[in-house]
Design a protein around this motif. Structure first.
Motif, mmCIF file in Angstrom:
data_model
loop_
_atom_site.group_PDB
_atom_site.id
_atom_site.type_symbol
_atom_site.label_atom_id
_atom_site.label_comp_id
_atom_site.label_asym_id
_atom_site.label_seq_id
_atom_site.Cartn_x
_atom_site.Cartn_y
_atom_site.Cartn_z
ATOM 1 N N GLY A 59 0.685 -1.209 -0.123
ATOM 2 C CA GLY A 59 -0.088 0.108 -0.045
ATOM 3 C C GLY A 59 0.858 1.222 -0.165
ATOM 4 O O GLY A 59 0.444 2.281 -0.651
ATOM 5 N N GLU A 60 2.028 1.156 0.707
ATOM 6 C CA GLU A 60 2.674 2.132 0.736
ATOM 7 C C GLU A 60 3.309 2.571 -0.663
ATOM 8 O O GLU A 60 3.621 3.686 -0.867
ATOM 9 N N VAL A 61 3.780 1.482 -1.187
ATOM 10 C CA VAL A 61 4.610 1.654 -2.625
ATOM 11 C C VAL A 61 3.495 2.253 -3.282
ATOM 12 O O VAL A 61 3.861 3.216 -4.420
ATOM 13 N N GLU A 62 2.227 1.791 -3.489
ATOM 14 C CA GLU A 62 1.247 2.391 -4.392
ATOM 15 C C GLU A 62 1.043 3.690 -4.132
ATOM 16 O O GLU A 62 0.664 4.429 -4.997
ATOM 17 N N ARG A 63 1.132 4.189 -2.902
ATOM 18 C CA ARG A 63 0.786 5.632 -2.528
ATOM 19 C C ARG A 63 2.079 6.255 -2.746
ATOM 20 O O ARG A 63 2.293 7.843 -2.546
ATOM 21 N N GLY A 64 3.060 5.679 -2.998
ATOM 22 C CA GLY A 64 4.486 6.745 -3.171
ATOM 23 C C GLY A 64 5.118 7.027 -1.922
ATOM 24 O O GLY A 64 5.862 7.990 -2.034
ATOM 25 N N LYS A 65 4.802 6.419 -0.971
ATOM 26 C CA LYS A 65 5.306 6.709 0.370
ATOM 27 C C LYS A 65 6.558 5.765 0.573
ATOM 28 O O LYS A 65 7.362 6.038 1.567
ATOM 29 N N ARG A 66 6.820 4.779 -0.172
ATOM 30 C CA ARG A 66 7.814 3.905 0.021
ATOM 31 C C ARG A 66 8.651 3.614 -1.192
ATOM 32 O O ARG A 66 8.109 3.509 -2.304
ATOM 33 N N ASN A 67 10.034 3.477 -1.248
ATOM 34 C CA ASN A 67 10.665 3.379 -2.212
ATOM 35 C C ASN A 67 11.125 1.888 -2.141
ATOM 36 O O ASN A 67 11.882 1.469 -1.653
ATOM 37 N N PRO A 68 10.710 1.189 -3.237
ATOM 38 C CA PRO A 68 10.826 -0.372 -3.217
ATOM 39 C C PRO A 68 12.204 -0.759 -3.775
ATOM 40 O O PRO A 68 12.862 -0.080 -4.671
ATOM 41 N N SER A 69 12.656 -1.818 -3.155
ATOM 42 C CA SER A 69 14.298 -1.862 -3.671
ATOM 43 C C SER A 69 13.842 -2.711 -5.061
ATOM 44 O O SER A 69 12.793 -2.951 -5.627
ATOM 45 N N LEU A 70 14.739 -2.852 -5.716
ATOM 46 C CA LEU A 70 14.793 -3.530 -7.191
ATOM 47 C C LEU A 70 14.238 -4.900 -6.960
ATOM 48 O O LEU A 70 13.553 -5.271 -8.099
ATOM 49 N N VAL A 71 14.661 -5.671 -6.007
ATOM 50 C CA VAL A 71 14.254 -7.071 -5.886
ATOM 51 C C VAL A 71 12.583 -6.991 -5.528
ATOM 52 O O VAL A 71 11.897 -7.847 -6.212
ATOM 53 N N ALA A 72 12.079 -5.999 -4.811
ATOM 54 C CA ALA A 72 10.830 -6.006 -4.540
ATOM 55 C C ALA A 72 10.110 -5.596 -6.031
ATOM 56 O O ALA A 72 9.086 -6.132 -6.298
ATOM 57 N N LEU A 73 10.794 -4.723 -6.531
ATOM 58 C CA LEU A 73 9.968 -4.258 -7.722
ATOM 59 C C LEU A 73 9.764 -5.279 -8.841
ATOM 60 O O LEU A 73 8.989 -5.275 -9.491
ATOM 61 N N MET A 74 10.978 -6.128 -8.934
ATOM 62 C CA MET A 74 10.979 -7.264 -9.811
ATOM 63 C C MET A 74 9.864 -8.366 -9.430
ATOM 64 O O MET A 74 9.054 -8.846 -10.225
ATOM 65 N N ALA A 75 9.745 -8.496 -8.038
ATOM 66 C CA ALA A 75 8.664 -9.502 -7.704
ATOM 67 C C ALA A 75 7.186 -8.850 -7.985
ATOM 68 O O ALA A 75 6.336 -9.466 -8.317
ATOM 69 N N ILE A 76 6.903 -7.675 -7.738
ATOM 70 C CA ILE A 76 5.723 -6.760 -8.113
ATOM 71 C C ILE A 76 5.468 -7.073 -9.453
ATOM 72 O O ILE A 76 4.445 -7.320 -10.137
ATOM 73 N N ALA A 77 6.448 -6.614 -10.513
ATOM 74 C CA ALA A 77 6.329 -6.615 -11.981
ATOM 75 C C ALA A 77 6.064 -8.116 -12.341
ATOM 76 O O ALA A 77 4.981 -8.403 -13.054
ATOM 77 N N ASP A 78 6.512 -9.168 -11.737
ATOM 78 C CA ASP A 78 6.347 -10.481 -12.121
ATOM 79 C C ASP A 78 4.750 -10.937 -11.700
ATOM 80 O O ASP A 78 4.287 -11.544 -12.514
ATOM 81 N N ALA A 79 4.564 -10.401 -10.638
ATOM 82 C CA ALA A 79 3.211 -10.671 -10.029
ATOM 83 C C ALA A 79 1.946 -9.986 -10.878
ATOM 84 O O ALA A 79 0.780 -10.347 -11.194
ATOM 85 N N LEU A 80 2.602 -8.881 -11.611
ATOM 86 C CA LEU A 80 1.577 -8.142 -12.629
ATOM 87 C C LEU A 80 1.714 -8.323 -13.948
ATOM 88 O O LEU A 80 1.336 -7.903 -14.751
ATOM 89 N N GLN A 81 2.530 -9.575 -14.131
ATOM 90 C CA GLN A 81 2.675 -10.036 -15.543
ATOM 91 C C GLN A 81 3.199 -9.090 -16.546
ATOM 92 O O GLN A 81 2.867 -8.966 -17.815
ATOM 93 N N CYS A 82 4.332 -8.334 -16.141
ATOM 94 C CA CYS A 82 4.910 -7.455 -16.980
ATOM 95 C C CYS A 82 6.345 -7.271 -16.383
ATOM 96 O O CYS A 82 7.102 -7.970 -15.479
ATOM 97 N N SER A 83 7.166 -6.607 -17.085
ATOM 98 C CA SER A 83 8.548 -6.453 -16.701
ATOM 99 C C SER A 83 8.621 -4.795 -15.936
ATOM 100 O O SER A 83 7.805 -4.207 -15.945
ATOM 101 N N VAL A 84 9.777 -4.774 -15.308
ATOM 102 C CA VAL A 84 10.211 -3.545 -14.669
ATOM 103 C C VAL A 84 10.262 -2.527 -15.493
ATOM 104 O O VAL A 84 9.788 -1.370 -15.215
ATOM 105 N N ALA A 85 11.024 -2.778 -16.890
ATOM 106 C CA ALA A 85 11.002 -1.639 -17.761
ATOM 107 C C ALA A 85 9.454 -1.346 -18.250
ATOM 108 O O ALA A 85 9.165 0.007 -18.541
ATOM 109 N N ALA A 86 8.488 -2.222 -18.224
ATOM 110 C CA ALA A 86 7.118 -1.600 -18.617
ATOM 111 C C ALA A 86 6.611 -0.779 -17.431
ATOM 112 O O ALA A 86 6.048 0.157 -17.830
ATOM 113 N N LEU A 87 6.592 -1.164 -16.234
ATOM 114 C CA LEU A 87 6.105 -0.395 -15.157
ATOM 115 C C LEU A 87 6.925 0.983 -15.110
ATOM 116 O O LEU A 87 6.397 2.111 -15.039
#
Length: 81
Positions: A47-75
């Motif tokens: 929730g904090e990532v979605e609100r821009g309150k938290r800076n996700p690590s690259l590893v977390a961003l990769m996991a989020i992108a994978d769960a969203l069925q896209c690439s980090v580059a697409a996001l």
């Protein structure tokens, strides 16, 4: 045009990233909790990532992108980073 302080630039980037994550999540009809579970991230943190309150690590961003069925580059592109 005067340049914003670095902190303000970073905060705006985080908000745009969060907006891109939320839009993709909603297009997949996933709840925030379901996305967090699929990405292996705490729901509060997600929730904090979605609100821009938290800076996700690259590893977390990769996991989020994978769960969203896209690439980090697409996001990043959707967030105009």
């Amino acid at each position: 045009m005067p340049r914003l302080a670095v902190g303000q630039d970073q905060q705006r980037s985080l908000v745009r990233l969060g907006d891109a994550i939320r839009a993709r999540r909603q297009s997949l009809k996933l709840s925030q909790e379901a996305l967090a579970d699929q990405a292996g991230i705490n729901r509060t943190h997600m929730g904090e990532v979605e609100r821009g309150k938290r800076n996700p690590s690259l590893v977390a961003l990769m996991a989020i992108a994978d769960a969203l069925q896209c690439s980090v580059a697409a996001l990043a592109g959707e967030a105009r980073l």
